[in-house]
Design an enzyme around this catalytic site. Structure first.
Site, PDB file in Angstrom:
ATOM      1  N   PHE A 181       0.314  -1.013   0.271  1.00  0.00           N
ATOM      2  CA  PHE A 181      -0.052   0.166   0.032  1.00  0.00           C
ATOM      3  C   PHE A 181       0.967   1.532  -0.208  1.00  0.00           C
ATOM      4  O   PHE A 181       0.809   2.519   0.504  1.00  0.00           O
ATOM      5  CB  PHE A 181      -1.048  -0.042   1.354  1.00  0.00           C
ATOM      6  CG  PHE A 181      -1.254  -1.287   1.200  1.00  0.00           C
ATOM      7  CD1 PHE A 181      -1.855  -1.986   0.690  1.00  0.00           C
ATOM      8  CD2 PHE A 181      -1.720  -1.805   2.401  1.00  0.00           C
ATOM      9  CE1 PHE A 181      -2.495  -3.641   0.721  1.00  0.00           C
ATOM     10  CE2 PHE A 181      -1.754  -3.451   3.242  1.00  0.00           C
ATOM     11  CZ  PHE A 181      -1.962  -4.297   2.057  1.00  0.00           C
ATOM     12  N   CYS A 182       1.525   0.845  -0.117  1.00  0.00           N
ATOM     13  CA  CYS A 182       3.075   2.484  -0.918  1.00  0.00           C
ATOM     14  C   CYS A 182       3.105   2.664   1.400  1.00  0.00           C
ATOM     15  O   CYS A 182       3.760   4.043   1.046  1.00  0.00           O
ATOM     16  CB  CYS A 182       2.319   3.432  -1.669  1.00  0.00           C
ATOM     17  SG  CYS A 182       2.360   3.415  -3.199  1.00  0.00           S
ATOM     18  N   ASN A 183       3.685   1.810   1.659  1.00  0.00           N
ATOM     19  CA  ASN A 183       3.790   2.038   2.648  1.00  0.00           C
ATOM     20  C   ASN A 183       4.856   0.984   3.681  1.00  0.00           C
ATOM     21  O   ASN A 183       4.750   0.235   4.134  1.00  0.00           O
ATOM     22  CB  ASN A 183       2.693   2.561   3.803  1.00  0.00           C
ATOM     23  CG  ASN A 183       3.142   2.527   5.459  1.00  0.00           C
ATOM     24  OD1 ASN A 183       3.424   2.551   5.884  1.00  0.00           O
ATOM     25  ND2 ASN A 183       1.603   3.346   6.104  1.00  0.00           N
TER      26      ASN A 183
END
Ligand SMILES: Cc1ncc(COP(=O)(O)O)c(C=O)c1O
Length: 481
Positions: A405-407
Site C-alpha cells: 500500500f505504498c507504505n
C-alpha cells in the site's frame, strides 16, 4: 485453497443481533442503510462487498447527478478572465475553496487552500519548495506513505538531515520516547520539517494529533498527511494546527478523482520557494527582461496551469453530501464495525488451536481507524498465499487490496524484514524493477512473506459487508495450504 463458503445470510441475522447487543451505537447509524439503498444501490445490485475505501471512497449517485445538472445549466469557461463564462467558473472554484475551509475549519486568515491533483501533488508542492538546507532536518515516522517518504529526496538534495522514527512491531504504533528525543534535538536555526500520517494507511493506527502542537512548540514545521484519516474522522485544522495538511477528495466521497488539496498555514507557506513558475501561478513574466517574473500571491501561486474548474464544483457537492450525513455518524458506523471485525477475526482458531488471523497493527479499538492489515495462517502457522486470497475474495464478490500500500515502513516492520533483507533487492547485480520481483527475492531468501491483505471500511459499509468478510475468512479454517 479455501473451501467454497456457503450462504452467509444463514447466520447473519443472529450475528447482527449479537453485534447490536455488543455495540449498540451502531443502531444510531441506520440512516446510512437508507442512504446506501437510495444512493449507492449499485453495490447491492452488483453483489459487491466493497472493502477498499482507503484505496478509493465511493460516491453517491446523487452527487454525480447534481454535478451533471450543474454542468448542463451553466456555461463555464477557463477562470480568471472577465467574460461571464469565466467569472462563473471563478465563482464556483472559490465556492469550493470556501467549502473546504468550512469543512475542515481552516479559517481564511490562518489557512490557504491550494487545489492539487491529489495528496501526492500536495506533498510534492511542499517537498520541492520547503527550504531544506544544511543544518536543517526532515523527521518522519516509519509509517508514512511513499509520497511523504519521497520528500526525503528533496531534503537530501538541499543538504538537510533525514531521520526516521520507527514503529513498534507489536502494534505498529510509534515509539513515543524516540519521537520525543528526535523532536527535542536542538535546531541549528535552519528550517525543520516533521511529517506523519494522522492515520496509517497500512495499519489504521491513529497517531496523537497533539504531536502537531508539541512539535511546533519545539520549532518544527509539521506536515500532517490526512489522506487516510479524513474520510471517516472529523478533522478540525484550527484546533490541530498543522503547518501543512494534505488529502485527496476521492478518498472522502469518491467523485471526482483527480482533485486534492494542500491546506497550508499562511505564515509557513510564505517561506516556501517554488522552484519554477508556470501559467496560472505567475502574475506576470518577461521574456525580454531576463529572469523577470512575479508569482501570484496566495493559493494561485501554487496552482500550476489551469485547475480542474469543471471538477471543483463536484468537491463542493461532495463536501455538502458528507455534511448532510455528518462525520460523527460515519465515524460511529465504521468504528463499531471495525470493533466487531477485530473481535471476530482474532477469535478464529483452527481445530488444533492455532490462530487463523495474524493482524498487523493494534488489535484493540483505541486510536485506530477502520483499516485492518492481515495474513491468514494455516494450522501450522504459515501464511496462505496473499494474492490467492485476494483472488478468492474477488471471486466471492469482495473487493480488498494486497501489497504494501505504498507504505514500506509499516510493511517492513510488520513482516520483520530487516535492512539487510531489503538491501538484497537494491543490489545492482539483481536488476530488480518491480515490487513483485522484490517480494519474490525476499520470500525465496528469507522465507518471510512481504505481502499483506488489507480491508478498509467507509461511508456506507454495513454489517452485511463485514459479516461476509468474516464468513469468507472462516472458509480457511482447517484448510491445507
Ligand atoms: C496516507 C496516504 N497518503 C498519501 C496517499 C496518496 O494519495 P494519492 O494517491 O491520492 O495521491 C495515500 C493513498 O492511499 C494515503 O493513504
Amino acid at each position: 485453497m479455501a473451501q467454497a463458503f456457503g450462504d452467509e445470510s444463514l447466520g447473519r441475522i443472529a450475528a447482527e443481533q449479537d453485534f447490536l447487543r455488543r455495540l449498540p451505537a451502531y443502531a444510531q447509524t441506520t440512516s446510512l442503510d437508507d442512504l446506501r439503498a437510495a444512493d449507492y444501490g449499485r453495490l447491492d445490485r452488483c453483489g459487491c462487498t466493497y472493502l477498499d475505501y482507503t484505496g478509493g471512497g465511493l460516491f453517491g449517485e446523487s452527487q454525480v447527478r447534481r454535478h451533471h445538472e450543474l454542468l448542463g445549466e451553466r456555461v463555464l469557461g477557463n477562470p480568471h478572465s472577465h467574460s461571464l463564462a469565466s467569472l462563473a467558473s471563478t465563482e464556483l472554484v472559490e465556492e469550493a475553496r470556501a467549502a473546504v475551509r468550512r469543512f475542515f475549519n481552516a479559517p481564511e486568515d490562518e489557512y490557504e487552500v491550494i487545489f492539487t491533483a491529489n495528496t501526492t501533488g500536495a506533498l510534492k508542492l511542499v517537498g520541492e519548495a520547503y527550504p531544506f538546507v544544511r543544518g536543517g532536518r526532515y523527521l518522519l515516522s516509519y509509517d508514512n506513505h511513499n509520497s511523504v517518504n519521497g520528500i526525503r529526496e528533496f531534503a537530501r538534495r538541499g543538504g538537510a538531515a533525514v531521520e526516521y522514527v520507527p514503529v513498534r512491531r507489536s502494534d505498529l504504533r510509534l515509539d513515543e520516547k524516540r519521537l520525543r528525543s528526535a523532536l527535542s534535538v536542538p535546531g541549528s536555526g535552519a528550517d525543520r520539517l516533521f511529517a506523519y500520517p494522522a492515520q496509517s494507511n497500512f495499519s489504521g493506527v491513529q497517531h496523537p494529533l497533539e504531536w502537531v502542537a508539541q512539535a511546533r512548540d519545539l520549532g518544527w514545521d509539521v506536515l500532517l498527511d490526512c489522506a487516510a484519516y479524513a474520510p471517516t474522522n472529523r478533522l478540525d485544522l484550527q484546533a490541530v494546527g498543522p503547518d501543512f495538511a494534505t488529502l485527496s477528495f476521492y478518498k472522502l466521497f469518491g467523485y471526482p478523482t483527480g482533485i486534492g488539496a494542500l491546506i497550508a498555514r499562511r505564515d509557513t507557506l510564505a517561506k516556501l520557494r517554488r522552484p519554477w513558475f508556470a501559467g496560472g501561478t505567475v502574475a506576470f513574466a518577461s521574456v525580454r527582461a531576463k529572469g523577470g517574473y512575479r508569482l501570484t500571491p496566495g493559493a494561485s501561486g501554487f496552482e500550476d496551469g489551469t485547475i480542474d474548474y469543471l471538477g471543483l464544483p463536484a468537491v463542493t457537492i461532495g463536501l455538502r453530501h458528507l455534511e448532510s450525513i455528518g462525520m460523527d455518524l460515519i465515524h460511529t458506523r465504521v468504528s463499531t464495525l471495525t470493533a466487531w471485525l477485530l473481535e471476530e477475526l482474532v477469535s478464529l482458531h483452527h481445530g488444533n488451536g492455532a490462530p487463523l488471523v495474524c493482524l498487523f497493527g493494534p488489535s484493540d479499538t483505541q486510536r485506530r481507524g477502520a483499516i485492518l492489515a492481515l495474513h491468514l495462517l494455516d494450522p501450522a502457522g504459515r501464511p496462505y498465499d496473499v494474492d490467492e486470497m485476494e483472488k478468492a475474495a474477488s471471486q466471492a464478490g469482495i473487493a480488498t487490496r494486497t501489497g504494501c500500500f505504498c507504505n514500506p515502513g509499516d510493511g517492513e516492520v510488520a513482516h520483520d524484514i530487516s535492512r539487510e533483507d531489503m538491501e538484497l533487492c537494491f543490489r545492482e547485480s539483481r536488476g530488480l524493477t518491480t515490487l513483485v520481483e522484490c517480494q519474490h527475492v525476499i520470500e525465496d531468501t528469507t522465507g518471510k512473506v512481504p505481502n499483506t491483505l488489507r480491508v478498509s471500511l467507509g461511508l456506507v459499509s454495513s454489517f452485511a459487508d463485514v459479516h461476509r468478510f468474516v464468513t469468507f475468512t472462516k472458509s480457511y479454517l482447517d484448510c491445507p495450504r
